[in-house]
Design an enzyme around this catalytic site. Structure first.
Site, PDB file in Angstrom:
ATOM      1  CE  LYS A 119      -5.264  -1.579  -0.083  1.00  0.00           C
ATOM      2  NZ  LYS A 119      -5.508  -0.155   0.205  1.00  0.00           N
TER       3      LYS A 119
ATOM      4  CB  SER B 262      -0.944  -0.051   1.200  1.00  0.00           C
ATOM      5  OG  SER B 262      -2.002   0.835   1.056  1.00  0.00           O
TER       6      SER B 262
ATOM      7  CD  GLN C   9      -8.991   0.449   0.529  1.00  0.00           C
ATOM      8  OE1 GLN C   9      -7.874   0.759   0.940  1.00  0.00           O
ATOM      9  NE2 GLN C   9      -9.173  -0.228  -0.587  1.00  0.00           N
TER      10      GLN C   9
END
Length: 488
Positions: free
Chosen positions: A333, A308, A337
């Site tokens: 990833k 991420s 979000q």
């Protein structure tokens, strides 16, 4: 742009939300506030609401169940189940629903502390998968690794449970034990770990200076104060004569998007791209650096637990700042979000994937990760699984436990002569040699005490920087670049 003043704050750390997250952050909205600002995130509020007929259909189903089911039904559970079903239908492990209690635990993690085993997890194909153990946590110390599938906790299977329920079984009070059974790729049999839950250390940045002016900064996650802490430690190193920097984001699960942008800006020249973000309408926005490059070389260490925000930093430094990436392929990833709690109205929380992010050159690394410029593996003993303490290992046995014991013995320098899982006389001799050195009964049998002693010695060796191949390569690369620069 996804700036501090225009996006929503959210971050999860540990076994709380059940997923690895890269979040946008704002100073103008509280967690889950509907004030989303400008740019990509503003489009979230513009989505169409469900039709009245769809809403009536859901209400009718709930009324029929509550009125006709042969037992009394808790309507709250029906609502939670319906929302969980909607989130699961997305097939996205990073979008989820949290009931009131789980959401409260989530809020505690944002504030900076929680109790658990300390591992980031996600749901994949109905399984609970470890994204990465948090550095220094009980999970890391026990030996959990990225991509491990958690099968059960204290004998209770996690199969078929939604992620929040699975996480609630993994969590627990400080000092309590979680007996975790996992499936690991390459291991024929499930492995068991007994992990003592603890308070998780939330210090996210540590630094030290190697000889010759090579600095090392480790970032364990991108928390709200991480950018400030990074600047503090970098400034200290620079005042001590820093000539080259190694940034270590191994087993870093990610965190707040604006924080990683702040850190990247210290190395990416002004005007160059740090990250691109693309919404559902394929509208793409670029976050460009307002900082300046450094006059010293930089390398970044990563592994399959780097995910991420760690991958955003890796991509930005590699493609826009000329940094060298060292280690293993990263997790993969590539989504962003945000979360909504005020809108839910009862303390529950909905976390939704709202966009995907791309590297400066436009690559989407989701499920693929980023390849290092220099691939470096750790010694084999770094991957040894824990030994079964309930069954002694002895001469003429053949099992995966014996194989792991042989790998451990080899790593400790006792040279069993083989690592194929067969407990021969040479293996027995190496066990006796270890037991004598450890002041244990020299039986040649690996009982619970011997197994625990072997593992403790191995952990001690793994933690010694002298045995860290990736860190050594990172420092070596910096010194090589320093020499090249000095020769010009």
């Amino acid at each position: 742009m996804l700036k501090k003043s225009t996006a929503v704050l959210l971050m999860v750390i540990g076994l709380l939300g059940g997923s690895l997250l890269t979040f946008a952050y704002t100073g103008t909205a509280t967690v889950g506030n509907s004030a989303l600002g400008e740019g990509l995130l503003a489009s979230v509020t513009g989505s169409s609401s469900a039709s009245r007929s769809d809403i009536r259909k859901i209400e009718t189903a709930m009324d029929l169940i509550q009125g006709q089911y042969y037992q009394d039904v808790d309507r709250t559970k029906l609502v939670d189940g319906a929302i969980n079903g909607m989130m699961e239908s997305l097939g996205d492990p990073y979008s989820s629903y949290m009931g009131k209690e789980t959401a409260q635990q989530f809020e505690q993690s944002i504030e900076g502390s929680f109790t658990g085993i300390g591992a980031e997890v996600a749901a994949e194909n109905g399984k609970v998968v470890v994204v990465t153990p948090i550095k220094g946590s009980p999970a890391e110390k026990a030996g959990l690794r990225a991509k491990d599938i958690i099968l059960s906790v204290n004998g209770e299977t996690l199969d078929g449970l939604d992620l929040n329920k699975a996480v609630s079984k993994i969590r627990g009070p400080k000092g309590s034990q979680a007996k975790v059974k996992i499936q690991r790729n390459g291991s024929p049999d499930p492995l068991e770990y007994t992990i003592t839950r603890d308070n998780i250390d939330m210090e996210t940045v540590t630094a030290h200076m190697e000889s010759g002016g090579v600095g090392v900064i480790t970032i364990t996650q991108f928390s709200l104060n991480t950018a400030d802490r990074f600047k503090e430690e970098l400034t200290k190193l620079e005042k001590r004569g820093l000539k080259g920097l190694v940034i270590d984001v191994r087993n870093n699960p990610g965190g707040v998007l604006s924080v990683v942008i702040d850190i990247a800006q210290q190395f990416v020249p002004s005007g160059k791209t740090i990250v691109q973000v693309e919404d559902k309408n394929q509208k793409r926005e670029e976050e460009k650096s307002k900082g300046s490059s450094k006059n010293y070389p930089v390398t970044l260490l990563m592994n399959k637990g780097s995910a991420s925000a760690s991958e955003i930093l890796a991509g930005a430094l590699q493609q826009s700042a000329g940094a060298v990436l060292i280690g293993e392929n990263s997790f993969g990833k590539g989504t962003v979000q945000t979360s909504y709690d005020k809108q839910m109205g009862d303390g529950s929380l909905l976390k939704i994937t709202i966009a995907k992010w791309l590297t400066p050159n436009g690559t989407w690394i989701h499920k693929k990760g980023i390849k290092p410029d220099i691939a470096v593996e750790q010694p084999e003993y770094f991957t040894a699984a824990p030994l079964n303490k309930e069954k002694s290992l002895k001469y003429n046995m053949n099992s995966s436990d014996v194989k792991n014991a042989q790998i451990i013995l080899q790593g400790l320098g006792y040279k069993p002569g083989r690592e194929d899982g067969y407990f021969d006389k040479a293996t027995e001799s190496s066990v006796i040699a270890f037991q004598k050195q450890a002041k244990l009964t020299a039986s040649g049998i690996i009982d619970a005490k011997t197994a625990a002693a072997m593992e403790a010695k191995l952990i001690e060796k793994i933690r010694d920087p002298k045995n860290d191949n990736q860190l050594k390569q990172g420092i070596e690369e910096i010194r090589k670049e320093m020499k090249t620069s000095a020769a010009k």
